[in-house]
Design a protein around this motif. Structure first.
Motif, mmCIF file in Angstrom:
data_model
loop_
_atom_site.group_PDB
_atom_site.id
_atom_site.type_symbol
_atom_site.label_atom_id
_atom_site.label_comp_id
_atom_site.label_asym_id
_atom_site.label_seq_id
_atom_site.Cartn_x
_atom_site.Cartn_y
_atom_site.Cartn_z
ATOM 1 N N CYS A 187 19.719 34.737 9.259
ATOM 2 C CA CYS A 187 20.131 35.613 8.162
ATOM 3 C C CYS A 187 19.067 35.656 7.066
ATOM 4 O O CYS A 187 18.545 34.607 6.656
ATOM 5 N N GLY A 188 18.751 36.852 6.615
ATOM 6 C CA GLY A 188 17.755 37.031 5.565
ATOM 7 C C GLY A 188 16.322 37.033 6.052
ATOM 8 O O GLY A 188 15.401 37.258 5.266
ATOM 9 N N ALA A 189 16.094 36.788 7.338
ATOM 10 C CA ALA A 189 14.726 36.731 7.864
ATOM 11 C C ALA A 189 14.149 38.141 7.990
ATOM 12 O O ALA A 189 14.852 39.079 8.380
ATOM 13 N N ARG A 190 12.862 38.278 7.696
ATOM 14 C CA ARG A 190 12.191 39.569 7.796
ATOM 15 C C ARG A 190 11.522 39.764 9.149
ATOM 16 O O ARG A 190 11.044 40.855 9.445
ATOM 17 N N LEU A 217 15.936 26.820 9.543
ATOM 18 C CA LEU A 217 15.621 28.166 9.075
ATOM 19 C C LEU A 217 15.451 28.143 7.558
ATOM 20 O O LEU A 217 16.089 27.339 6.867
ATOM 21 N N LYS A 218 14.635 29.040 7.048
ATOM 22 C CA LYS A 218 14.252 28.990 5.633
ATOM 23 C C LYS A 218 14.934 30.036 4.770
ATOM 24 O O LYS A 218 14.787 30.020 3.550
ATOM 25 N N THR A 219 15.661 30.960 5.378
ATOM 26 C CA THR A 219 16.299 32.026 4.597
ATOM 27 C C THR A 219 17.793 32.089 4.896
ATOM 28 O O THR A 219 18.267 31.536 5.897
ATOM 29 N N ILE A 244 25.273 32.801 4.080
ATOM 30 C CA ILE A 244 25.254 32.561 5.516
ATOM 31 C C ILE A 244 23.822 32.292 5.961
ATOM 32 O O ILE A 244 22.912 33.074 5.686
ATOM 33 N N LEU A 245 23.643 31.185 6.665
ATOM 34 C CA LEU A 245 22.325 30.797 7.150
ATOM 35 C C LEU A 245 22.014 31.414 8.511
ATOM 36 O O LEU A 245 20.921 31.943 8.735
ATOM 37 N N SER A 246 22.971 31.364 9.433
ATOM 38 C CA SER A 246 22.702 31.867 10.777
ATOM 39 C C SER A 246 23.991 32.212 11.495
ATOM 40 O O SER A 246 25.080 31.737 11.133
ATOM 41 N N LEU A 247 23.848 33.041 12.537
ATOM 42 C CA LEU A 247 24.951 33.409 13.419
ATOM 43 C C LEU A 247 24.511 33.187 14.855
ATOM 44 O O LEU A 247 23.355 33.420 15.212
ATOM 45 N N GLU A 248 25.472 32.757 15.693
ATOM 46 C CA GLU A 248 25.207 32.605 17.116
ATOM 47 C C GLU A 248 26.370 33.195 17.905
ATOM 48 O O GLU A 248 27.531 32.901 17.627
ATOM 49 N N ILE A 249 26.039 34.035 18.887
ATOM 50 C CA ILE A 249 27.023 34.600 19.810
ATOM 51 C C ILE A 249 26.577 34.195 21.195
ATOM 52 O O ILE A 249 25.620 34.763 21.749
#
Length: 624
Positions: free
Chosen positions: A32-35, A71-73, A167-172
């Motif tokens: 999340c937030g990564a470019r 993760l950094k974002t 939110i830092l990350s999502l996984e499906i």
């Protein structure tokens, strides 16, 4: 001949193996937030950037736990963007999935250190963050097993007034369609939320990937637990292989069964207690493998298993039930919990000790019925047409989770379709602009519409007349113009109609005027152009719509004819002026020719009266 049959058998077996080989499960991981896309160490895991998935604001992240992805974002969702914000992820194959959401902390001093909010998946609320979550590894994420059937997954975050969701990350991650099957009642109508997952006797938190587990297991996180209490148990471990571990449908990693906790003489019972939400159903999975060298056969270790004091399994003999030592055994049961704690007790029988390798506890959540898709689309069109302020949100499903319905939309459960429908719109005095779209008629279950006190412009859509259930229509104090649609007279259920305070014109439809005698409350005042009912000015001769169109075309034809005539007159006038100019330029030459002719005629006249001379005297003639 024997060689031929042997070769044929090899070919058949290889074909069978290739056909039965299972494809890799679908996996989608989002940073999340990564470019840009990211590969994280040490497993080189691919994380996709999240641009184009959602709104919110990207920011630098602080990892609340060392088990969270490196993760950094992150992406956070301020309340100014609405109370509901969602990731809508498309092109997800139909199947059974482990959906995991890691939370983060924004690295800005102006933000709450620990935001609290609710999470829903596919319209069903699965988790509410509780205070202190950032201090516990197993609370840094929410995880649930969900069936996805329509090619998309929606993951939404609902503000509760305690900080902005971050939110830092999502996984499906796809799992087997029969994963965690527990018998009657299991299926697509249920979600299993992970309440806890423990690896007993192990000192390090691990994911399936750290155990070299099968990808079809969903990369589960196992929280380590070295003891259930002081001097209550002893650790056991082995490096021997474990049989029957990594098999369908759950694909548990073999290493999970290579550590265990065993009770002691001073504390013969093994007991684990955890906090739970009351009045819920829980699915409990208990894992065993006899890895203690002191146990060599059947009957040497027997114990009962109790859940909150009630016997769930009686006379458990791991060696007997699994078939051998170093062989995995999984027991599952479902219990209803009324209180706020869940206690698993292993009670030895006959002086032996109890053993356990791992524990899984899932909360069983009934899937919420969604809103009719066509009504969701109609509300999205309405949102764009009215330029709805961001503070409304209007993301995800309008009616579910029921704890977080959309502001301004009233819901009702339709028992015929087993879906939620929209039966009311209450958006009065909200600063709305734009126009009212014809697509509002797609909300065919509406009973009340209140859009008064806004700045909505344009015509009243005639499609409103097709919403047969409409009882209240309040469009007062806006900037609607044009005439009142005749179709509104077809709304037999209409009891209150407020169109006052607009710039409407024309005759009030006769069907509406007649309804005033049947206790209906209609208000047409403050529309200078309206006429035709008591309280309004009298109308002139009434023209039908077709007559108005005919007059319009006639006026256009007359204007066109006048333009043609003007062009012809102008063209003729130009020709006359051009002729006069040519004549004026030739006048001096014409006068000279006239004088010469006159002199010649005088000369001839003179000669005729006896003054003529001979030709020789006069010389040659100049005129022929």
């Amino acid at each position: 001949m024997l060689r031929f049959h042997f070769l044929w058998l090899l070919v058949f077996c290889s074909a069978l193996n290739s056909s039965s080989a299972r494809h890799a499960p679908f996996a989608m991981r989002i940073s999340c937030g990564a470019r840009q896309n990211i590969h994280s160490p040490p497993t080189n895991t691919l994380w996709f950037k999240d641009f184009a998935y959602t709104g919110g604001i990207p920011a630098n992240a602080t990892r609340p736990s060392f088990i969270t992805p490196p993760l950094k974002t992150l992406r956070y969702f301020p309340l100014s963007e609405g109370p509901e914000n969602c990731y809508i992820i498309n092109r997800v194959p139909k199947g059974h999935y482990n959906v995991r959401i890691f939370f983060g902390l924004v690295t800005l001093t102006s933000f709450d250190h620990e935001p609290l909010f609710d999470i829903s998946v596919e319209g069903t609320q699965i988790y509410s963050l509780k205070s202190g979550w950032s201090d516990h590894d197993d609370r840094a994420f929410a995880e649930a097993l969900v069936f996805l059937r329509d090619g998309t997954v929606s993951i939404c975050f609902h503000s509760t007034g305690h900080g902005d969701p971050a939110i830092l990350s999502l996984e499906i991650l796809q799992v087997d369609d029969k994963a965690y099957y527990f018998g009657q009642g299991w299926g697509e109508g249920l979600i299993l939320r992970t309440a806890t997952r423990l690896s007993c006797g192990n000192g390090k938190p691990k994911f399936d990937v750290d155990y070299s587990g099968d990808h079809w297991g969903g990369d589960r996180f196992w929280n380590p637990i070295l003891s259930f209490g002081q001097n209550a148990d002893q650790r056991r471990s082995t490096e021997s292989s474990i049989k029957q571990a990594s098999k369908a449908p759950n694909f548990y990693p073999e290493a999970l069964y290579q550590t265990a906790l065993v009770s002691t003489d001073s504390q013969p019972d093994l007991q684990y207690t955890m906090d739970v939400d009351p009045n819920r159903n829980y699915s409990i999975w208990l894992h065993f493998a006899e890895i203690d060298n002191t146990i060599t056969g059947v009957g040497q270790r027997v114990f009962d298993i109790l859940i909150n004091g009630d016997i769930a399994f009686q006379g458990v003999d791991v060696v007997k039930m699994s078939g051998d030592r170093y062989t995995a055994l999984v027991l599952n049961t479902t219990v209803a919990v009324n209180g706020r704690t869940l206690t698993v007790t292993l009670h030895p029988k006959g002086g032996s000790h109890a053993i356990i390798n791992a524990i899984e506890v899932f909360e069983i959540i009934a899937v919420e019925s969604k809103t009719l898709p066509e009504e969701v689309r109609a509300l999205q069109v309405l949102k764009n047409s009215l330029d709805l302020p961001h503070r409304f949100g209007w993301n995800g499903d309008p009616c579910v989770p029921q704890q977080h319905p959309w502001s301004g939309a009233d819901c009702q459960f339709d028992r015929t379709s087993h879906k939620w429908v929209i039966d009311g719109l209450g958006l009065d005095n909200q600063g709305l602009r734009g126009f009212l779209p014809n697509g509002i008629s797609k909300l065919r279950h509406l009973q009340s519409i209140n859009l008064s006190g806004n700045s909505i412009r344009g015509a009243i859509p005639s499609s409103l007349g097709t919403i047969a259930s409409l009882e209240v229509l309040d469009l007062s104090y806006n900037f609607f113009n044009g005439s009142i649609p005749e179709s509104l007279g077809q709304l037999t259920a209409l009891r209150r109609l407020n169109l006052n305070g607009n710039t409407l014109s024309g005759r009030v439809p006769a069907a509406l005027g007649g309804r005033l005698l049947h206790r209906a409350s209609f208000n047409f005042t403050d529309n200078a152009g309206l006429c035709g009912i008591p309280g309004l000015r009298a109308c002139g001769p009434h023209l039908s719509t077709s007559a108005k169109i005919g007059i319009g075309f006639g006026v256009l034809g007359l204007i066109f004819l006048l333009i043609i005539c003007s062009m012809v007159w102008w063209k003729r006038r130009q020709n006359i002026l051009r002729a006069q100019q040519i004549a004026a330029r030739g006048a001096p030459y014409a006068k000279a020719r006239t004088h010469l002719s006159h002199d010649i005629q005088l000369a001839r006249h003179y000669n005729h009266h006896g003054n003529a001379r001979t030709a020789a005297e006069n010389g040659p003639s100049l005129l022929s």
